[in-house]
Write a protein that holds these residues in place. Structure first.
Motif, PDB file in Angstrom:
ATOM      1  N   GLN A   5       6.542  -3.717  13.778  1.00  0.00           N
ATOM      2  CA  GLN A   5       5.712  -3.627  14.970  1.00  0.00           C
ATOM      3  C   GLN A   5       4.310  -3.209  14.573  1.00  0.00           C
ATOM      4  N   PRO A   6       3.284  -3.781  15.184  1.00  0.00           N
ATOM      5  CA  PRO A   6       1.912  -3.398  14.853  1.00  0.00           C
ATOM      6  C   PRO A   6       1.561  -2.031  15.429  1.00  0.00           C
ATOM      7  N   THR A   7       0.946  -1.176  14.609  1.00  0.00           N
ATOM      8  CA  THR A   7       0.544   0.150  15.081  1.00  0.00           C
ATOM      9  C   THR A   7      -0.937   0.423  14.835  1.00  0.00           C
ATOM     10  N   GLY A  18      -1.722 -14.014  16.634  1.00  0.00           N
ATOM     11  CA  GLY A  18      -0.559 -14.886  16.570  1.00  0.00           C
ATOM     12  C   GLY A  18       0.386 -14.656  15.419  1.00  0.00           C
ATOM     13  N   PHE A  19       0.296 -13.506  14.739  1.00  0.00           N
ATOM     14  CA  PHE A  19       1.058 -13.345  13.505  1.00  0.00           C
ATOM     15  C   PHE A  19       1.816 -12.020  13.457  1.00  0.00           C
ATOM     16  N   ARG A  20       2.845 -11.999  12.632  1.00  0.00           N
ATOM     17  CA  ARG A  20       3.624 -10.809  12.319  1.00  0.00           C
ATOM     18  C   ARG A  20       3.657 -10.622  10.802  1.00  0.00           C
ATOM     19  N   TYR A  21       4.164  -9.473  10.401  1.00  0.00           N
ATOM     20  CA  TYR A  21       4.313  -9.152   8.978  1.00  0.00           C
ATOM     21  C   TYR A  21       5.788  -9.101   8.626  1.00  0.00           C
ATOM     22  N   ASP A  22       6.157  -9.724   7.520  1.00  0.00           N
ATOM     23  CA  ASP A  22       7.522  -9.715   7.009  1.00  0.00           C
ATOM     24  C   ASP A  22       7.560  -8.795   5.789  1.00  0.00           C
ATOM     25  N   PRO A  23       8.084  -7.572   5.937  1.00  0.00           N
ATOM     26  CA  PRO A  23       8.083  -6.634   4.807  1.00  0.00           C
ATOM     27  C   PRO A  23       8.989  -7.074   3.652  1.00  0.00           C
ATOM     28  N   LYS A  24       9.993  -7.876   3.939  1.00  0.00           N
ATOM     29  CA  LYS A  24      10.912  -8.294   2.881  1.00  0.00           C
ATOM     30  C   LYS A  24      10.208  -9.185   1.864  1.00  0.00           C
ATOM     31  N   GLN A  25       9.405 -10.142   2.372  1.00  0.00           N
ATOM     32  CA  GLN A  25       8.687 -11.030   1.463  1.00  0.00           C
ATOM     33  C   GLN A  25       7.216 -10.654   1.301  1.00  0.00           C
ATOM     34  N   ASP A  26       6.762  -9.631   2.061  1.00  0.00           N
ATOM     35  CA  ASP A  26       5.390  -9.144   1.986  1.00  0.00           C
ATOM     36  C   ASP A  26       4.393 -10.241   2.357  1.00  0.00           C
ATOM     37  N   ILE A  27       4.685 -10.948   3.453  1.00  0.00           N
ATOM     38  CA  ILE A  27       3.823 -12.039   3.910  1.00  0.00           C
ATOM     39  C   ILE A  27       3.563 -11.908   5.410  1.00  0.00           C
ATOM     40  N   TRP A 155       6.101 -24.188  14.707  1.00  0.00           N
ATOM     41  CA  TRP A 155       5.033 -23.925  13.741  1.00  0.00           C
ATOM     42  C   TRP A 155       5.569 -22.909  12.739  1.00  0.00           C
ATOM     43  N   LEU A 156       5.989 -23.401  11.587  1.00  0.00           N
ATOM     44  CA  LEU A 156       6.580 -22.557  10.545  1.00  0.00           C
ATOM     45  C   LEU A 156       5.513 -22.292   9.494  1.00  0.00           C
ATOM     46  N   THR A 157       5.215 -21.021   9.256  1.00  0.00           N
ATOM     47  CA  THR A 157       4.091 -20.678   8.389  1.00  0.00           C
ATOM     48  C   THR A 157       4.422 -19.508   7.478  1.00  0.00           C
ATOM     49  N   GLY A 158       3.576 -19.312   6.486  1.00  0.00           N
ATOM     50  CA  GLY A 158       3.650 -18.141   5.623  1.00  0.00           C
ATOM     51  C   GLY A 158       2.323 -17.964   4.902  1.00  0.00           C
ATOM     52  N   PHE A 159       1.874 -16.690   4.766  1.00  0.00           N
ATOM     53  CA  PHE A 159       0.583 -16.406   4.148  1.00  0.00           C
ATOM     54  C   PHE A 159       0.694 -15.123   3.323  1.00  0.00           C
ATOM     55  N   LYS A 160       0.202 -15.187   2.098  1.00  0.00           N
ATOM     56  CA  LYS A 160       0.275 -14.053   1.180  1.00  0.00           C
ATOM     57  C   LYS A 160      -1.129 -13.534   0.891  1.00  0.00           C
ATOM     58  N   TRP A 161      -1.379 -12.290   1.266  1.00  0.00           N
ATOM     59  CA  TRP A 161      -2.683 -11.680   1.029  1.00  0.00           C
ATOM     60  C   TRP A 161      -2.884 -11.380  -0.459  1.00  0.00           C
ATOM     61  N   TYR A 239     -10.003  -6.991  -2.143  1.00  0.00           N
ATOM     62  CA  TYR A 239      -8.680  -6.559  -1.673  1.00  0.00           C
ATOM     63  C   TYR A 239      -7.828  -6.073  -2.849  1.00  0.00           C
ATOM     64  N   ASP A 240      -7.796  -6.855  -3.929  1.00  0.00           N
ATOM     65  CA  ASP A 240      -6.958  -6.491  -5.074  1.00  0.00           C
ATOM     66  C   ASP A 240      -7.447  -5.218  -5.757  1.00  0.00           C
ATOM     67  N   SER A 241      -8.731  -4.900  -5.611  1.00  0.00           N
ATOM     68  CA  SER A 241      -9.264  -3.695  -6.255  1.00  0.00           C
ATOM     69  C   SER A 241      -8.674  -2.419  -5.651  1.00  0.00           C
ATOM     70  N   PHE A 242      -8.125  -2.510  -4.453  1.00  0.00           N
ATOM     71  CA  PHE A 242      -7.498  -1.348  -3.826  1.00  0.00           C
ATOM     72  C   PHE A 242      -6.099  -1.081  -4.384  1.00  0.00           C
ATOM     73  N   ASP A 243      -5.535  -2.059  -5.084  1.00  0.00           N
ATOM     74  CA  ASP A 243      -4.229  -1.905  -5.737  1.00  0.00           C
ATOM     75  C   ASP A 243      -3.173  -1.340  -4.783  1.00  0.00           C
ATOM     76  N   LEU A 244      -3.026  -1.980  -3.631  1.00  0.00           N
ATOM     77  CA  LEU A 244      -2.099  -1.513  -2.606  1.00  0.00           C
ATOM     78  C   LEU A 244      -0.650  -1.843  -2.987  1.00  0.00           C
ATOM     79  N   PRO A 245       0.309  -1.021  -2.540  1.00  0.00           N
ATOM     80  CA  PRO A 245       1.715  -1.286  -2.875  1.00  0.00           C
ATOM     81  C   PRO A 245       2.289  -2.488  -2.131  1.00  0.00           C
ATOM     82  N   ASN A 246       1.689  -2.841  -0.982  1.00  0.00           N
ATOM     83  CA  ASN A 246       2.166  -3.995  -0.218  1.00  0.00           C
ATOM     84  C   ASN A 246       1.055  -4.442   0.729  1.00  0.00           C
ATOM     85  N   ASN A 247       1.347  -5.480   1.503  1.00  0.00           N
ATOM     86  CA  ASN A 247       0.357  -6.056   2.417  1.00  0.00           C
ATOM     87  C   ASN A 247       0.579  -5.660   3.869  1.00  0.00           C
ATOM     88  N   ASN A 248       1.291  -4.581   4.106  1.00  0.00           N
ATOM     89  CA  ASN A 248       1.576  -4.147   5.469  1.00  0.00           C
ATOM     90  C   ASN A 248       0.270  -3.832   6.200  1.00  0.00           C
TER      91      ASN A 248
END
Length: 434
Positions: A5-7, A18-27, A155-161, A239-248
């Motif tokens: 859920q977005p917080t 129009g989008f959600r986050y999938d923590p399992k695949q990090d997309i 509309w089936l989609t996927g996006f990786k930050w 973005y990559d310079s922040f070295d985040l553990p995931n894309n949540n």
């Protein structure tokens, strides 16, 4: 498993876009009832994709079935910060040129290299009864990035930050299942004619989207694409310079979130701009748009695109949804790159402004569309809601119409409820409907 859920403000903006986050695949992936479903599709969207920093391959596949022209389009490439891909399903009665269709066909549907009139149309997103079972796997340099499906969708989609890709680095392994052999054969004939190699398994077809068969690719004819690619590389590097553990999106640092928000502002503006340009020649639509803009300014004094109400509790009674005036209210603005703003105190914060707006007899009445999420479950139903009414301690949204099936029980109290207002369906003024 509890659905994400977005917080955060950024996450709310992403949800409203129009989008959600999938923590399992990090997309990120698109929601079933995203605002895009109300906006159809045509070639003009692909031609203008640079507006959202997209460098993508586009592969429209046309076939005829059940007295309609169908377009199943595939996309893959770089979308600003993210590497991703999509499959979208659209159709249209080719003999329907009524109303606004003629204008949309003329300004959005026309393809520069395809004389087939059935390919130069504005298409509608398919309804629930026309959705197809789909699956894809996206590979980058032959390494698997993520998969989506098998699931029924439009509309089936996927996006990786945080990954930069040229479209040539990507390939999609695609599987689509059709409800009957006649439809399968129609699609099979289309991709065979395009030159695809494929396999069949019952009513399913499998093929690889690697290099597009469609000769005219808008990205290859865009003189500013090199600059867009450099900008995409820069935002990915930041973005990559922040070295985040995931894309949540909920946990993105604020200083980075502000950079990402600009992209989602442009994303919503992209659809609004294209449709707005296409319908300018129609006087009736100009009047409607003018009234819509006036309404937006009257309510929030900003360019309101969407807004989200979230509350720990709400009620459905006597044909309306009731929220506390203290419910959290986040509006989605495309002005000055301010994507999402939270109004402390909810509706109470601008009680007088809102009251003045809805008491103005010259203000057009509007029917909203809302997606309802209750107790971490997104309902498949959509509401058409009338103008909100302010009570002493609450805000009532009259339910004008329920679109599709609804599981909510009338006269019930619900927890963890959110209502995403993502559309203006009907506009009328003192002289009647426009």
């Amino acid at each position: 498993m509890v659905q994400w859920q977005p917080t955060s403000a950024l996450a709310q903006a992403i949800y409203l876009a129009g989008f959600r986050y999938d923590p399992k695949q990090d997309i990120l992936y698109s929601r079933m009832y995203a605002i895009q479903r109300q906006l159809g599709y045509a070639y003009g969207y692909d031609a203008a994709a640079f507006m959202i920093s997209a460098n993508i391959d586009c592969e429209p596949i046309f076939f005829e079935y059940d007295n309609k022209v169908w377009m199943i389009e595939l996309w893959k490439g770089q979308y600003g910060l993210e590497t991703g891909c999509e499959i979208g399903i659209y159709n249209r009665n080719p003999n329907d040129h009524s109303g606004i269709y003629n204008t949309l066909d003329k300004y959005l549907g026309k393809r520069p290299d395809d004389p087939n009139p059935n390919h130069n149309l504005f298409y509608n997103c398919v309804g629930n009864d026309e959705m197809l079972d789909m699956h894809f796997s996206l590979y980058r340099d032959n390494e698997l990035l993520f998969t989506r499906g098998q699931e029924k969708d439009w509309w089936l989609t996927g996006f990786k930050w945080g990954i930069y890709s040229e479209p040539e680095q990507l390939k999609m392994e695609v599987a689509i299942t059709f409800p009957e052999e006649t439809m399968l054969k129609a699609f099979e004939g289309a991709i065979k004619h395009m030159g695809y190699v494929y396999t069949l398994d019952s009513n399913s077809i499998n093929f690889v989207f690697d290099r597009p068969k469609t000769k005219y690719q808008p990205r290859l004819h865009n003189p500013i694409m090199p600059e867009i690619n450099e900008a995409n590389k820069d935002i990915v590097a930041v973005y990559d310079s922040f070295d985040l553990p995931n894309n949540n999106p909920n946990t993105i640092p604020k200083e980075l979130a502000k950079k990402i928000e600009k992209y989602f502002t442009n994303y919503v503006s992209y659809f609004e701009t294209i449709i707005g340009q296409a319908i300018k020649p129609l006087d009736g639509w100009i009047n409607s748009l003018t009234e819509l803009v006036q309404l937006k300014h009257s309510i929030v004094n900003q360019h309101l695109s969407l807004f989200l109400i979230t509350s720990p509790k709400a009620s459905v009674n006597d044909g309306h949804i009731e929220f506390s005036k203290k419910a959290d209210l986040i509006f989605f603005s495309n002005q000055s790159h301010s994507v999402a703003k939270s109004l402390s105190g909810g509706f109470e914060s601008f009680d007088k402004l809102y009251t003045d707006s809805i008491s103005n007899k010259n203000l057009p009445k509007v029917t909203f569309t809302g997606n309802l999420s209750v107790s971490n479950k997104e309902y498949v139903a959509k509401f058409e809601l009338g103008n909100p009414v302010l009570a002493k301690r609450s805000v009532l949204f009259p339910i004008a119409k329920i679109i599709g099936d609804i599981e909510l029980i009338p006269n019930g109290d619900y927890t963890n409820i959110s209502l995403a207002i993502d559309g203006f369906n009907e506009i009328s003024n003192a002289n009647g409907r426009t």
